[in-house]
Design an enzyme around this catalytic site. Structure first.
Site, PDB file in Angstrom:
ATOM      1  N   PRO A 274     -62.923 -42.731  50.377  1.00 20.74           N
ATOM      2  CA  PRO A 274     -63.274 -43.955  50.827  1.00 20.74           C
ATOM      3  C   PRO A 274     -64.468 -44.182  50.589  1.00 20.74           C
ATOM      4  O   PRO A 274     -65.447 -43.549  50.989  1.00 20.74           O
ATOM      5  CB  PRO A 274     -62.727 -43.653  52.488  1.00 20.74           C
ATOM      6  CG  PRO A 274     -63.065 -42.129  52.464  1.00 20.74           C
ATOM      7  CD  PRO A 274     -62.640 -41.452  51.422  1.00 20.74           C
ATOM      8  N   GLY A 275     -64.512 -45.565  50.610  1.00 21.75           N
ATOM      9  CA  GLY A 275     -66.141 -46.265  50.652  1.00 21.75           C
ATOM     10  C   GLY A 275     -66.240 -47.073  51.494  1.00 21.75           C
ATOM     11  O   GLY A 275     -66.555 -47.095  52.903  1.00 21.75           O
ATOM     12  N   TYR A 316     -66.915 -62.392  44.108  1.00 21.02           N
ATOM     13  CA  TYR A 316     -65.231 -62.210  44.172  1.00 21.02           C
ATOM     14  C   TYR A 316     -64.866 -63.374  45.207  1.00 21.02           C
ATOM     15  O   TYR A 316     -63.490 -63.044  45.508  1.00 21.02           O
ATOM     16  CB  TYR A 316     -64.921 -60.862  45.051  1.00 21.02           C
ATOM     17  CG  TYR A 316     -65.624 -59.870  44.592  1.00 21.02           C
ATOM     18  CD1 TYR A 316     -65.325 -59.280  43.127  1.00 21.02           C
ATOM     19  CD2 TYR A 316     -66.609 -59.012  45.236  1.00 21.02           C
ATOM     20  CE1 TYR A 316     -66.183 -58.079  42.598  1.00 21.02           C
ATOM     21  CE2 TYR A 316     -67.001 -57.849  44.905  1.00 21.02           C
ATOM     22  CZ  TYR A 316     -66.898 -57.455  43.490  1.00 21.02           C
ATOM     23  OH  TYR A 316     -67.609 -56.202  42.931  1.00 21.02           O
ATOM     24  N   CYS A 342     -81.656 -69.845  42.586  1.00 24.41           N
ATOM     25  CA  CYS A 342     -81.289 -71.226  41.720  1.00 24.41           C
ATOM     26  C   CYS A 342     -80.044 -70.921  40.881  1.00 24.41           C
ATOM     27  O   CYS A 342     -79.958 -70.854  39.705  1.00 24.41           O
ATOM     28  CB  CYS A 342     -82.299 -71.231  40.834  1.00 24.41           C
ATOM     29  SG  CYS A 342     -84.013 -71.209  41.649  1.00 24.41           S
TER      30      CYS A 342
END
Ligand code: LLP
Length: 418
Positions: A274-275, A316, A342
């Protein structure tokens, strides 16, 4: 669940007012909660208690040395994907015997470093890589411990950039070629087969794709056993999703409840990587409002953090809650919350309803502890933010804000330009 809560209209990180940290350390700024981080790790430990297992935190989500040390002290292992991550994991005190190494492009130098460090195993992504590792291990006079990453061809519903378990993705070895690849591996003199690995994607909010994947790799393990190839480690990857927008996500105990009945009675050690589910909701990004701008009908809230600090919304279109560090009763407006960079893609939220902020207000971008700082950059030559760990009523700077002189670190002006 996390420990960033309001007390009397003020947002706190555990028992420290976020405003106080921002005043002392400046903005933009990442703040993590030690308590949340610990609880999330322990949720995995407790969920799989009773079955041999190693929880290998995916460093790509967050590799701050203090965060890693906190996890290491609790007995955590590591999932690494580069020599740099291996270095950080070892330096944090994570034992090499609890480190797995994944990734489609391991270099010869990284392979040698891992072999020298005696990591638990490489998760191998292709036959070509297998042959390469066999050669390097031979040169070093050692055997390389490996698992083959198989691609179970499971369509986990998530963002297309972070879904990985389908045949069309670059990851893993197709299921139907797996037995043949294992036979090849078994025939290589400097390879020691230890496990099977799969990882089906990230931010997965249901248990069923994991259960399906485990069924498939279990069938493979049985087939391999019948051919005399023993498997000790079943590595099911990471990918458990978190709540970004109040949606309900499965608890690690539900993941365990789906998987353990399938594998119990077998002589495996289970590995989970898991992260996000450990780090994601353990961190926030605090930013200051610089300007308010109206373009026709559109409102913009311009803040001092940018896509270089947290790229998930830009990359995303990820949703992150944005909360005022001090609640106010000003009228609600609908606005885009944008950074100073920018690029039109430099935003944290679009068409978001929030109480009209004023210059100098602090905002907290929530759920930013995973894939936040770790994906940050110096784009627009901006200084990367500071990171702070809150614990009870104390807080600790765990990474200083960069300074202008850091921007030239390692650069050189050739003689002919001097
Ligand atoms: N194991 C492997 C082999 C992986 O590729 C990953 C993530 C993990 C474990 C950890 O997955 P987690 O538990 O964190 O979902 N930058 C994207 C996420 C990319 C995930 C890539 N692989 C984001 O910000 O959403």
């Amino acid at each position: 669940m996390h420990d960033f809560k309001y007390k009397h209209s003020e947002l706190y990180a555990e028992d420290v007012p976020v405003r106080r940290i921002a005043e002392e350390v400046g903005t933009p700024l990442y703040i993590y909660s030690h308590k949340t981080l610990s609880r999330h790790y322990e949720a995995f430990e407790n969920a799989f208690d009773g079955f041999p297992h190693i929880i290998c935190f995916a460093l790509k989500a967050n590799s701050n040395p203090a965060i890693l040390r906190a996890l290491a002290k609790k007995g955590c292992g590591a999932d690494v994907v580069s020599g740099g991550e291996l270095y950080l994991a070892l330096k944090a005190g994570i034992p090499a015997g609890k480190i797995v190494y994944a990734g489609v492009g391991k270099t010869a130098e990284e392979i040698r470093y891992s072999l020298k460090s005696r990591i638990l195993m490489f998760n191998i992504e292709s036959s070509d890589e297998l042959a390469h590792i066999n050669r390097i291990a031979g040169d070093m006079g050692v055997r390389a411990p490996v698992a083959l990453r198989v691609n179970p061809d499971i369509n986990a519903v998530t963002h297309p950039y972070i879904s990985t378990g389908l045949r069309k993705h670059k990851f893993g070895i197709p299921m139907e070629e797996a037995v043949e690849s294992y036979r090849l591996a078994a025939g290589l003199p400097n390879i020691e087969i230890r496990g099977i690995h799969c990882h089906i994607g990230s931010q997965i909010t249901e248990i069923s794709p994991f259960v399906e994947a485990v069924k498939r790799i279990l069938a493979l393990a049985n087939e391999l056993r019948s051919q005399g190839i023993g498997i000790k480690y079943l590595d099911i990857g990471g990918g458990l999703g978190i709540s970004y927008d109040n949606n309900v996500t499965p608890h690690p105990r539900e993941l365990a409840a789906g998987i353990i009945p399938l594998i119990s009675g077998n002589d495996f050690t289970l590995i989970v990587e898991p992260g996000r589910s450990i780090a994601g909701n353990a961190g926030i990004l605090v930013t200051k409002v610089l300007y308010l701008k109206k373009s026709g009908e559109k409102n913009f809230v311009i803040v001092d953090a940018g896509m270089n600090d947290l790229i998930r919304p830009s990359l995303y279109e990820a949703y992150h809650h944005i909360l005022p560090v001090k609640k106010n009763r000003r009228a609600e407006i609908q606005a885009d919350v944008v950074g100073p960079i920018c690029e039109s893609g430099d935003f944290f939220a679009r068409e978001r309803r929030l109480n009209r902020p004023v210059h100098g207000d602090l905002l907290a971008v929530m759920s930013a502890g995973g894939y936040g700082f770790s994906m940050s950059s110096n784009y627009n030559s901006r200084l990367r933010p500071a990171e702070v760990l809150a614990r009870g009523d104390e807080f600790y700077v765990i990474r200083k804000r960069e300074q202008y002189r850091d921007l030239t670190k390692g650069t050189q002006i050739p003689d002919f330009l001097k």
